[in-house]
Design a protein around this motif. Structure first.
Motif, PDB file in Angstrom:
ATOM      1  N   ILE A 110       1.314  -1.225  -0.090  1.00  0.00           N
ATOM      2  CA  ILE A 110      -0.033  -0.127  -0.044  1.00  0.00           C
ATOM      3  C   ILE A 110       1.032   1.276  -0.037  1.00  0.00           C
ATOM      4  O   ILE A 110       1.858   1.492   0.568  1.00  0.00           O
ATOM      5  CB  ILE A 110      -1.045   0.470   1.255  1.00  0.00           C
ATOM      6  CG1 ILE A 110      -1.844  -1.643   1.268  1.00  0.00           C
ATOM      7  CG2 ILE A 110      -1.962   0.828   1.105  1.00  0.00           C
ATOM      8  CD1 ILE A 110      -2.378  -1.402   2.886  1.00  0.00           C
ATOM      9  N   ASP A 111       0.417   1.933  -1.147  1.00  0.00           N
ATOM     10  CA  ASP A 111       1.314   3.270  -1.311  1.00  0.00           C
ATOM     11  C   ASP A 111       1.257   4.237   0.135  1.00  0.00           C
ATOM     12  O   ASP A 111       0.012   4.309   0.609  1.00  0.00           O
ATOM     13  CB  ASP A 111       0.523   4.107  -2.560  1.00  0.00           C
ATOM     14  CG  ASP A 111       1.558   3.798  -3.348  1.00  0.00           C
ATOM     15  OD1 ASP A 111       2.352   2.608  -3.522  1.00  0.00           O
ATOM     16  OD2 ASP A 111       1.345   4.123  -4.260  1.00  0.00           O
ATOM     17  N   TYR A 151      -1.554   5.436  -6.513  1.00  0.00           N
ATOM     18  CA  TYR A 151      -3.113   6.387  -6.868  1.00  0.00           C
ATOM     19  C   TYR A 151      -2.080   6.785  -8.529  1.00  0.00           C
ATOM     20  O   TYR A 151      -0.476   6.878  -8.183  1.00  0.00           O
ATOM     21  CB  TYR A 151      -3.255   7.621  -6.226  1.00  0.00           C
ATOM     22  CG  TYR A 151      -3.409   8.856  -6.361  1.00  0.00           C
ATOM     23  CD1 TYR A 151      -5.053   9.185  -7.084  1.00  0.00           C
ATOM     24  CD2 TYR A 151      -2.718  10.028  -6.791  1.00  0.00           C
ATOM     25  CE1 TYR A 151      -5.876   9.642  -7.244  1.00  0.00           C
ATOM     26  CE2 TYR A 151      -3.250  10.950  -7.383  1.00  0.00           C
ATOM     27  CZ  TYR A 151      -5.026  10.847  -7.489  1.00  0.00           C
ATOM     28  OH  TYR A 151      -5.503  11.923  -8.099  1.00  0.00           O
ATOM     29  N   GLU A 152      -2.416   6.740  -9.657  1.00  0.00           N
ATOM     30  CA  GLU A 152      -1.678   7.158 -10.283  1.00  0.00           C
ATOM     31  C   GLU A 152      -2.882   7.475 -11.989  1.00  0.00           C
ATOM     32  O   GLU A 152      -3.993   6.787 -11.863  1.00  0.00           O
ATOM     33  CB  GLU A 152      -0.296   6.307 -11.023  1.00  0.00           C
ATOM     34  CG  GLU A 152      -1.583   5.240 -11.486  1.00  0.00           C
ATOM     35  CD  GLU A 152      -0.610   3.889 -12.215  1.00  0.00           C
ATOM     36  OE1 GLU A 152       0.310   4.478 -11.870  1.00  0.00           O
ATOM     37  OE2 GLU A 152      -1.065   3.166 -12.477  1.00  0.00           O
ATOM     38  N   ASP A 153      -2.423   8.394 -12.576  1.00  0.00           N
ATOM     39  CA  ASP A 153      -2.963   8.987 -13.630  1.00  0.00           C
ATOM     40  C   ASP A 153      -4.702   9.440 -12.770  1.00  0.00           C
ATOM     41  O   ASP A 153      -4.986   9.298 -13.260  1.00  0.00           O
ATOM     42  CB  ASP A 153      -3.583   8.155 -15.003  1.00  0.00           C
ATOM     43  CG  ASP A 153      -1.942   7.409 -15.233  1.00  0.00           C
ATOM     44  OD1 ASP A 153      -1.467   8.801 -15.714  1.00  0.00           O
ATOM     45  OD2 ASP A 153      -1.506   6.392 -15.521  1.00  0.00           O
ATOM     46  N   GLU A 154      -4.294  10.553 -11.074  1.00  0.00           N
ATOM     47  CA  GLU A 154      -5.691  10.565 -11.051  1.00  0.00           C
ATOM     48  C   GLU A 154      -6.729   9.862 -10.974  1.00  0.00           C
ATOM     49  O   GLU A 154      -8.278   9.894 -11.017  1.00  0.00           O
ATOM     50  CB  GLU A 154      -6.094  11.876 -11.658  1.00  0.00           C
ATOM     51  CG  GLU A 154      -5.617  12.823 -12.151  1.00  0.00           C
ATOM     52  CD  GLU A 154      -6.172  14.191 -12.877  1.00  0.00           C
ATOM     53  OE1 GLU A 154      -7.462  14.326 -13.101  1.00  0.00           O
ATOM     54  OE2 GLU A 154      -5.352  14.985 -13.353  1.00  0.00           O
ATOM     55  N   LEU A 155      -6.075   8.808 -10.664  1.00  0.00           N
ATOM     56  CA  LEU A 155      -7.507   7.293 -10.160  1.00  0.00           C
ATOM     57  C   LEU A 155      -6.793   6.547  -8.775  1.00  0.00           C
ATOM     58  O   LEU A 155      -5.439   6.472  -9.008  1.00  0.00           O
ATOM     59  CB  LEU A 155      -7.283   5.680 -11.572  1.00  0.00           C
ATOM     60  CG  LEU A 155      -8.587   6.576 -12.761  1.00  0.00           C
ATOM     61  CD1 LEU A 155      -8.398   6.222 -14.072  1.00  0.00           C
ATOM     62  CD2 LEU A 155      -9.398   7.434 -11.956  1.00  0.00           C
ATOM     63  N   ILE A 219      -8.805  -2.563 -10.151  1.00  0.00           N
ATOM     64  CA  ILE A 219     -10.257  -2.151  -9.714  1.00  0.00           C
ATOM     65  C   ILE A 219      -9.593  -0.673  -9.891  1.00  0.00           C
ATOM     66  O   ILE A 219      -8.263  -0.430  -9.322  1.00  0.00           O
ATOM     67  CB  ILE A 219     -10.330  -1.884  -8.188  1.00  0.00           C
ATOM     68  CG1 ILE A 219     -11.047  -3.661  -8.033  1.00  0.00           C
ATOM     69  CG2 ILE A 219     -11.679  -1.055  -8.162  1.00  0.00           C
ATOM     70  CD1 ILE A 219     -11.863  -3.460  -6.748  1.00  0.00           C
ATOM     71  N   ALA A 220     -10.076   0.138 -10.948  1.00  0.00           N
ATOM     72  CA  ALA A 220      -9.787   1.800 -10.889  1.00  0.00           C
ATOM     73  C   ALA A 220     -10.686   2.126 -10.294  1.00  0.00           C
ATOM     74  O   ALA A 220     -12.039   2.512 -11.212  1.00  0.00           O
ATOM     75  CB  ALA A 220      -9.443   2.021 -12.134  1.00  0.00           C
ATOM     76  N   LEU A 221     -10.675   3.930  -9.891  1.00  0.00           N
ATOM     77  CA  LEU A 221     -11.752   4.215  -9.149  1.00  0.00           C
ATOM     78  C   LEU A 221     -11.244   5.800  -9.364  1.00  0.00           C
ATOM     79  O   LEU A 221      -9.845   6.755  -8.927  1.00  0.00           O
ATOM     80  CB  LEU A 221     -12.156   4.004  -7.905  1.00  0.00           C
ATOM     81  CG  LEU A 221     -12.138   2.851  -6.946  1.00  0.00           C
ATOM     82  CD1 LEU A 221     -12.219   2.482  -5.640  1.00  0.00           C
ATOM     83  CD2 LEU A 221     -14.072   2.412  -7.543  1.00  0.00           C
ATOM     84  N   PRO A 222     -12.162   6.434  -9.502  1.00  0.00           N
ATOM     85  CA  PRO A 222     -12.328   7.799  -8.759  1.00  0.00           C
ATOM     86  C   PRO A 222     -12.069   8.602  -7.715  1.00  0.00           C
ATOM     87  O   PRO A 222     -12.623   7.843  -7.134  1.00  0.00           O
ATOM     88  CB  PRO A 222     -13.393   8.680 -10.490  1.00  0.00           C
ATOM     89  CG  PRO A 222     -14.568   8.309  -9.806  1.00  0.00           C
ATOM     90  CD  PRO A 222     -13.830   6.426  -9.681  1.00  0.00           C
ATOM     91  N   LEU A 223     -11.504   9.677  -7.709  1.00  0.00           N
ATOM     92  CA  LEU A 223     -11.433  10.191  -5.972  1.00  0.00           C
ATOM     93  C   LEU A 223     -13.149  10.436  -5.079  1.00  0.00           C
ATOM     94  O   LEU A 223     -13.107  10.198  -4.611  1.00  0.00           O
ATOM     95  CB  LEU A 223     -10.211  11.610  -5.988  1.00  0.00           C
ATOM     96  CG  LEU A 223      -8.963  10.423  -6.605  1.00  0.00           C
ATOM     97  CD1 LEU A 223      -7.685  11.834  -5.889  1.00  0.00           C
ATOM     98  CD2 LEU A 223      -8.690   9.775  -5.542  1.00  0.00           C
TER      99      LEU A 223
END
Length: 226
Positions: A110-111, A151-155, A219-223
């Motif tokens: 986990i970052d 967290y990368e590319d705003e996702l 899984i890719a999620l927006p903030l």
């Protein structure tokens, strides 16, 4: 009958109507299941009757299937809150560790500098846990899965990688379809519900299958959900 067919045959129903239907079906199945268990308790000889075990198994399967459908709430209403993602993933990690999977290891990476994210914690926890359970079952409860959160590319991206041998190429394109499963006794709804939860958060769920090696679910999620 698949959910898509239900929707076609009952086009005027909304999500709340579907939930009520599933709830009523679940109640009836639970009543039948409980009544048969009482019969078996008072008259244990029925357990030796032809087809008794098969009938009880089918009832349990149907009950679990309806519970899965109703508990997902069809994702019509998210209970959104802004949370610390680092702490949230650690909670899932702790939950996984207390499960009785003696020969299964799940490593979390986990970052530390993860941003706050707006999610429904209960539903998202269900989705992530479903994927980890799938990884465990793909390896017959033995082996190692890796969970990476970054967290990368705003996702926010959460990947779960197993060593379960990958998917049959004939099924790889259909794993998110209802009632498609490779597991004995599986309902084929776990990944359907998981994908629905992710998409209700305006995210995506994909699977990279490596035949002979394993799978990686991402899984890719927006903030935010706005």
């Amino acid at each position: 009958m698949t959910l898509s067919r239900i929707r076609k045959e009952l086009p005027l129903l909304n999500n709340e109507d579907y939930l009520n239907i599933f709830h009523e079906i679940k109640n009836s199945i639970t009543l039948v299941n409980g009544s048969l268990q009482l019969v078996a308790k008072k008259h244990p000889e029925v357990c030796e009757f032809d087809y008794w075990n098969e009938a009880m198994s089918e009832i349990s399967f149907l009950k679990n299937m309806v519970i899965q459908l109703s508990s997902a709430r069809l994702c019509s209403h998210l209970n959104l809150m802004q949370i610390n993602l680092y702490s949230f993933i650690h909670q899932i990690e702790n939950s996984i560790r207390v499960l009785s999977w003696d020969n299964f290891v799940c490593n979390f990476y986990i970052d530390e500098n993860l941003p706050l994210i707006e999610i429904d914690p209960q539903l998202l926890k269900q989705a992530i846990t479903n994927i980890i359970k799938n990884a465990c079952e793909a390896m017959n409860g033995k082996g190692t899965a890796d969970v990476h959160v970054l967290y990368e590319d705003e996702l926010v991206k959460i990947t779960v990688t197993d060593q379960g041998g990958g998917l049959d190429p004939a099924l790889a394109d259909n794993i998110f379809q209802p009632f498609i499963t490779t597991k004995t006794g599986g309902s084929g709804l776990g990944l359907v519900i998981t994908k629905q939860i992710i998409e209700s958060h305006h995210g995506t769920l994909t699977c990279d299958s490596r035949p002979g090696d394993g799978c990686t679910f991402t899984i890719a999620l927006p903030l935010t959900q706005s």
